[in-house]
Structure formats: structure tokens, C-alpha cells
Design an enzyme around this catalytic site. Structure first.
Site, PDB file in Angstrom:
ATOM      1  N   SER A 130       0.825  -1.212   0.000  1.00 37.82           N
ATOM      2  CA  SER A 130       0.000   0.000   0.000  1.00 37.82           C
ATOM      3  C   SER A 130       0.853   1.254   0.000  1.00 37.82           C
ATOM      4  CB  SER A 130      -0.907   0.025   1.224  1.00 37.82           C
ATOM      5  OG  SER A 130      -1.606   1.256   1.252  1.00 37.82           O
ATOM      6  N   LYS A 184      -4.541  -6.751   3.377  1.00 32.48           N
ATOM      7  CA  LYS A 184      -4.542  -5.610   2.439  1.00 32.48           C
ATOM      8  C   LYS A 184      -5.980  -5.254   2.026  1.00 32.48           C
ATOM      9  CE  LYS A 184      -2.978  -2.429  -0.392  1.00 32.48           C
ATOM     10  NZ  LYS A 184      -3.921  -2.104  -1.379  1.00 32.48           N
ATOM     11  N   HIS A 187      -7.432  -3.340   4.770  1.00 32.30           N
ATOM     12  CA  HIS A 187      -6.864  -1.986   4.679  1.00 32.30           C
ATOM     13  C   HIS A 187      -7.665  -1.166   3.665  1.00 32.30           C
ATOM     14  CE1 HIS A 187      -4.497   0.938   2.409  1.00 32.30           C
ATOM     15  NE2 HIS A 187      -3.800   1.176   3.499  1.00 32.30           N
ATOM     16  N   ASN A 188      -7.940  -1.771   2.522  1.00 29.94           N
ATOM     17  CA  ASN A 188      -8.659  -1.024   1.482  1.00 29.94           C
ATOM     18  C   ASN A 188     -10.106  -0.748   1.869  1.00 29.94           C
ATOM     19  OD1 ASN A 188      -6.247  -1.393   0.109  1.00 29.94           O
ATOM     20  ND2 ASN A 188      -7.265  -1.472  -1.857  1.00 29.94           N
ATOM     21  N   GLU A 191      -9.883   2.077   3.984  1.00 28.97           N
ATOM     22  CA  GLU A 191      -9.568   3.221   3.100  1.00 28.97           C
ATOM     23  C   GLU A 191     -10.863   3.785   2.496  1.00 28.97           C
ATOM     24  OE1 GLU A 191      -6.348   2.482   0.143  1.00 28.97           O
ATOM     25  OE2 GLU A 191      -7.820   3.004  -1.385  1.00 28.97           O
TER      26      GLU A 191
HETATM   27  C1  6PG Z   1      -3.152   1.427  -1.672  1.00 36.44           C
HETATM   28  C2  6PG Z   1      -4.455   1.541  -2.419  1.00 36.44           C
HETATM   29  C3  6PG Z   1      -4.396   0.912  -3.759  1.00 36.44           C
HETATM   30  C4  6PG Z   1      -5.747   0.902  -4.481  1.00 36.44           C
HETATM   31  C5  6PG Z   1      -6.068   2.181  -5.109  1.00 36.44           C
HETATM   32  C6  6PG Z   1      -7.360   2.171  -5.908  1.00 36.44           C
HETATM   33  O1  6PG Z   1      -3.206   0.899  -0.583  1.00 36.44           O
HETATM   34  O2  6PG Z   1      -2.130   1.866  -2.178  1.00 36.44           O
HETATM   35  O3  6PG Z   1      -5.439   0.879  -1.682  1.00 36.44           O
HETATM   36  O4  6PG Z   1      -3.954  -0.394  -3.595  1.00 36.44           O
HETATM   37  O5  6PG Z   1      -5.730  -0.022  -5.451  1.00 36.44           O
HETATM   38  O6  6PG Z   1      -6.112   3.157  -4.151  1.00 36.44           O
HETATM   39  O7  6PG Z   1      -8.390   1.535  -5.262  1.00 36.44           O
HETATM   40  P1  6PG Z   1      -9.880   1.696  -5.817  1.00 36.44           P
HETATM   41  O8  6PG Z   1      -9.791   1.805  -7.305  1.00 36.44           O
HETATM   42  O9  6PG Z   1     -10.616   0.464  -5.420  1.00 36.44           O
HETATM   43  O10 6PG Z   1     -10.407   2.939  -5.196  1.00 36.44           O
END
Ligand code: 6PG
Length: 472
Positions: A130, A184, A187-188, A191
């Protein structure tokens, strides 16, 4: 000459940046991309790092240039491209070698690939990386999955290239198989939720309090000096303050309100459903992205239902309320994310290092924030406990939930969509309601399906109501 420490396939933005990071940390890296020109262009622009980079035009050449046993990082799009590369690489590798999938794979794919490796395939490691482009170049947060042996082998490189929090590398072994990719995905999910609650606060500032984008930027910049200090609040402030050089308009005013998604947030919500873990803020954030795609329907809806959010008087809510609502919303969404990790830990028999997960998220990744160090401390003393009940966060919630309640209720009153903030508040309220309304659900289930229920006044299960002939 086979003297590269590691190889990398896939010189897209992330792969290119990761390769430069590896080279800069003193490792020799052999690189390959399906389109040869991409390899040449990458090498030509590598500058002083070029001596550590060995450009390759075929996979065979790539393997030949790496010291055996070979370790090769894949930075290709998740899904079929990973399987294709594994199958291609298998022609040149043996079981002492290692393939490291550093893309955003679905952890179930990584589990499947790990099973295949156990049944005679090339060993595989799935690592969540990430931090976007800048993170990949200067220090990402790394959530590694795979065997302890694979981790020990890759650890020197991964720790060297990872972000550092007070000198500690943000790279940790999460567990076997897809554990790294699962962490991960969570984490997303967080996010998505963190981004959504910030966006909802922006909506209240814009539509409820008539703040222009620049003023929203100032508010976010100020919030970034206290409890909300985080990468996402920081960049949101920068996004809000930016102007379009072509039109002179605020960037936010010219960006279409349809959010994209590659799927990791959705996977998190799906896995949470499989595990029976309530991650309502994350689910609301995923749904909000789906709603954002329904632009035509929303435009029609605004006319049809005479919609559009109304102003909210400054006497009704304050900027401090909004900040407090975000503090509470953020704690609740992280509590849900860590609870999901605990559910996965129990279901998959992984010993996920809960505190270490919060630690690797302290730097390098997209959700890095000042609060994560306190979360790591809380999880160190009680890894299984919902973060809401950790003394520090529990006190913060007691002092900030009233603001969340004011913001959510006033926003709903004035017609503002605040799905994630409202979900956070309802989750909090559900978690402090000892007697819920699920007794009604059980009554309904027993009425139409004789599913049975437990009684509050007796031990045992399988009691039935006196519905008798009313049934069906
Ligand atoms: C990270 C992000 C990354 C992710 C993009 C786009 O941790 O660096 O999570 O891995 O792929 O930010 O994510 P989306 O297209 O699903 O918003």
C-alpha cells in the site's frame, strides 16, 4: 551474468516505482515487461540507479539474470494475468524458487495458488503493498503472506524498501497463504470508509454550510493538526484547495461525482458477509461508490423528489461538531475493520498479529494516521477486543459520539446523504443496546418457519411460540 538479487515482472507505474525503490536500496534487480519498449524506456530513465537494474527482454533472460534460488516479484493486474505469469514462469523455475505476487490479489486466489504450490507448483507469496505510486517508490507499507520460510527469504528486501515508522520497517509477515492479501483488502475497506466519511463531511460543509472548496480545504488542513491527522485528511485538504489551471475553477467543482473502484473494498464487504462480521461503515462506503455511479438516476431523482440537501444553520451544528463526528466515525470504522480481521483469524486459523497490523499501517500506506499508533498500543494489550472498548478509544467515543449524533441527525433532517456516518452511529448505538430487537426477528422466524428460539427465563434452545393455527 546471474547476479540480480531479485526479479520483477510488470513495469506499470507501481512495478516501475517498486523496482527503483529496490535498486536504490542497494539490491540488483532484473526487470521484465511484456512490451520490450517499456523495459528499454524504464532503463533509459533509471539514471544513477541503472547499475542496479538489469533490463530483460524475455522471461528466460530474466530468470537467467537472477541468482538462484530465484525470487521474482509480480506486479501485474490481479486475476488472470497473475495465473498466466505463474504458468509462464513455471517453465523456467523449480521448487526452490519463489514467486511473490505484490498486486492487489483477492486472497482466495492467493489461497488457491498456495494450494497449487503445495501440490508441486512453484512456491508463492502474496504480499499486499500500500501507498500508491509514491509509496512504492519511497516506502510502502507491506503486508506479507506465505510460509515463514518465504518471508525469511524476502524479509531483507521487503524491510529495506518499506516505509519506516520511527526507524521500524512497515513490513510484517501476516500469516500463511492469502493472509497478507486479506489484510490488504481490509486496509482497502477501511480506506474506502475513511474516504467516504471525509467526503460526507465535505458535503455538509459545501451543501449545508455553503463553504466553497478553498474554505473546505482550510477546514481539512486545520483538522489535520489534531486527532484526525492522517494522509487522507491531508490530501483531501490539498484536493479541496487546488484550482484547475485551465478554467481557474476549484478542482473539486470540475471533477465529476462518479467514483471508480477496482474491487478491493467490495471484496472486503463480501468476505465480512461470509464471516458474519458487521462492518457497516465499510459496507456503506462501498455502496456509496455504487450510488455515485447512478448519476442519471440521481439527476432525475433530484427533479422528481424536489431534492438537494438543504442548508444547516451555523447555530445548529459547528465545524467542531463535524470534526468530532469524524473522530468518532473513524474510530468506529477501524474498530469494525479490526473485528473483521479477528473474525478471519478465528475462521481461517491464522494467527494474525493484530497489533503489528496497526503498526505496519502507521507509515507508508493510504490509511496511515496518527491514531494508528494508539490503536497498536490498544491491540498489544487486548488483541481480541473490539477497539471501541479499549480504554483510550472508549473515552474518545464518549466525548465525540455526541457530535456524531448531532451531525448525523441534523444532516438527515436537512436531506444530506450521510450513509457512512449514520452507519457508524447506528453501529455504536447497537453495540450499547443490551436488549436489541432481535427477539422480534426470532418471533417472526418461529412464526413462519418454526425455527425455534431461546427464552430469557429458561436455559435451552428450540422453544416455540403459541402461534398454532395462525402459523402460515
Ligand atoms: C493502496 C491503495 C491501492 C488501491 C487504489 C485504488 O493501498 O495503495 O489501496 O492499492 O488499489 O487506491 O483503489 P480503488 O480503485 O478500489 O479505489
Amino acid at each position: 551474468m546471474s547476479n540480480a538479487d531479485v526479479g520483477l515482472i510488470g513495469l506499470g507505474t507501481m512495478g516501475a516505482m517498486l523496482s527503483l525503490n529496490i535498486a536504490e536500496n542497494g539490491f540488483k534487480i532484473a526487470v521484465y515487461n511484456r512490451t520490450t519498449q517499456v523495459v528499454r524506456d524504464f532503463f533509459d530513465t533509471a539514471g544513477e540507479l541503472a547499475p542496479n537494474i538489469l533490463p530483460c527482454e524475455t522471461i528466460e533472460e530474466l530468470v537467467a539474470k537472477i541468482k538462484p534460488p530465484h525470487a521474482i516479484i509480480l506486479m501485474v493486474p490481479a486475476g488472470d494475468p497473475v495465473d498466466q505469469q505463474i504458468s509462464e514462469l513455471s517453465k523456467f523455475l523449480n521448487r526452490s524458487d519463489l514467486i511473490v505476487d505484490a498486486g492487489n490479489a483477492n486472497f482466495r486466489d492467493t489461497n488457491r495458488r498456495s494450494d497449487a504450490a503445495r501440490s508441486g507448483g512453484i512456491p508463492i507469496m502474496g504480499i499486499g503493498v500500500s501507498g500508491g505510486e509514491v509509496g512504492a517508490r519511497y516506502g510502502p507499507s507491506i503486508m506479507a503472506g506465505g510460509t515463514a520460510e518465504s518471508w525469511n527469504r524476502m524479509q531483507p528486501i521487503l524491510s529495506a524498501i518499506a516505509a519506516k515508522y520511527e526507524g521500524i520497517p512497515c513490513a510484517t509477515h501476516m500469516g500463511p497463504d492469502g493472509a497478507g492479501h486479506f489484510v490488504k483488502a481490509v486496509h482497502n475497506g477501511i480506506e474506502y470508509a475513511d474516504m467516504q466519511i471525509i467526503a460526507e463531511a465535505y458535503g455538509i460543509l459545501r451543501d449545508g454550510m455553503s463553504f466553497d472548496a478553498a474554505k473546505c480545504g482550510e477546514v481539512l488542513e486545520d483538522w489535520n493538526t489534531r486527532l484526525l491527522k492522517s494522509y487522507l485528511v491531508e490530501i483531501s485538504g490539498m484536493v479541496a484547495s487546488a484550482f484547475d489551471p485551465e478554467t481557474g475553477c476549484a478542482m473539486l467543482d470540475i471533477i465529476e461525482d462518479r467514483a471508480g473502484q477496482k474491487g478491493t473494498g467490495r471484496w472486503t464487504a463480501i468476505e465480512a458477509q461470509h464471516l458474519g462480521a458487521p462492518i457497516t461503515v465499510i459496507e456503506a462506503a462501498v455502496a456509496a461508490r455504487n450510488m455515485s455511479a447512478l448519476k442519471h438516476m440521481r439527476v432525475d431523482g433530484e427533479k422528481h423528489f424536489a431534492g438537494a440537501p438543504q442548508a444547516i444553520g451555523k447555530d445548529v451544528i459547528t465545524i467542531a461538531d463535524l470534526e468530532g463526528a469524524l473522530v468518532a466515525g473513524k474510530i468506529i470504522c477501524y474498530a469494525q475493520g479490526f473485528d473483521l480481521l479477528n473474525a478471519a483469524r478465528r475462521e481461517f486459523g491464522w494467527s494474525l498479529p493484530m497489533a503489528a497490523i496497526a503498526e505496519v499501517w502507521r507509515e507508508g500506506c493510504i490509511i496511515r494516521s496518527a491514531m494508528l499508533d494508539d490503536m497498536a498500543s490498544a491491540l498489544r494489550s487486548a488483541p481480541d477486543k473490539n477497539l471501541m472498548f479499549a480504554p483510550y478509544f472508549s473515552e474518545l467515543l464518549k466525548s465525540h459520539v455526541p457530535a456524531l449524533r448531532r451531525i448525523a441527525s441534523r444532516a438527515l433532517d436537512a436531506g444530506h446523504p450521510v450513509p457512512a456516518l449514520a452507519a457508524a452511529l447506528s453501529y455504536f448505538d447497537s453495540m450499547r443496546t443490551a436488549r436489541s430487537t432481535a427477539n422480534m426477528i426470532q418471533g417472526q422466524r418461529d412464526f413462519f418457519g418454526a425455527h425455534g428460539f431461546e427464552r430469557v427465563d429458561r436455559d435451552g434452545t428450540g422453544f416455540h411460540g403459541p402461534w398454532g393455527s395462525h402459523c402460515q
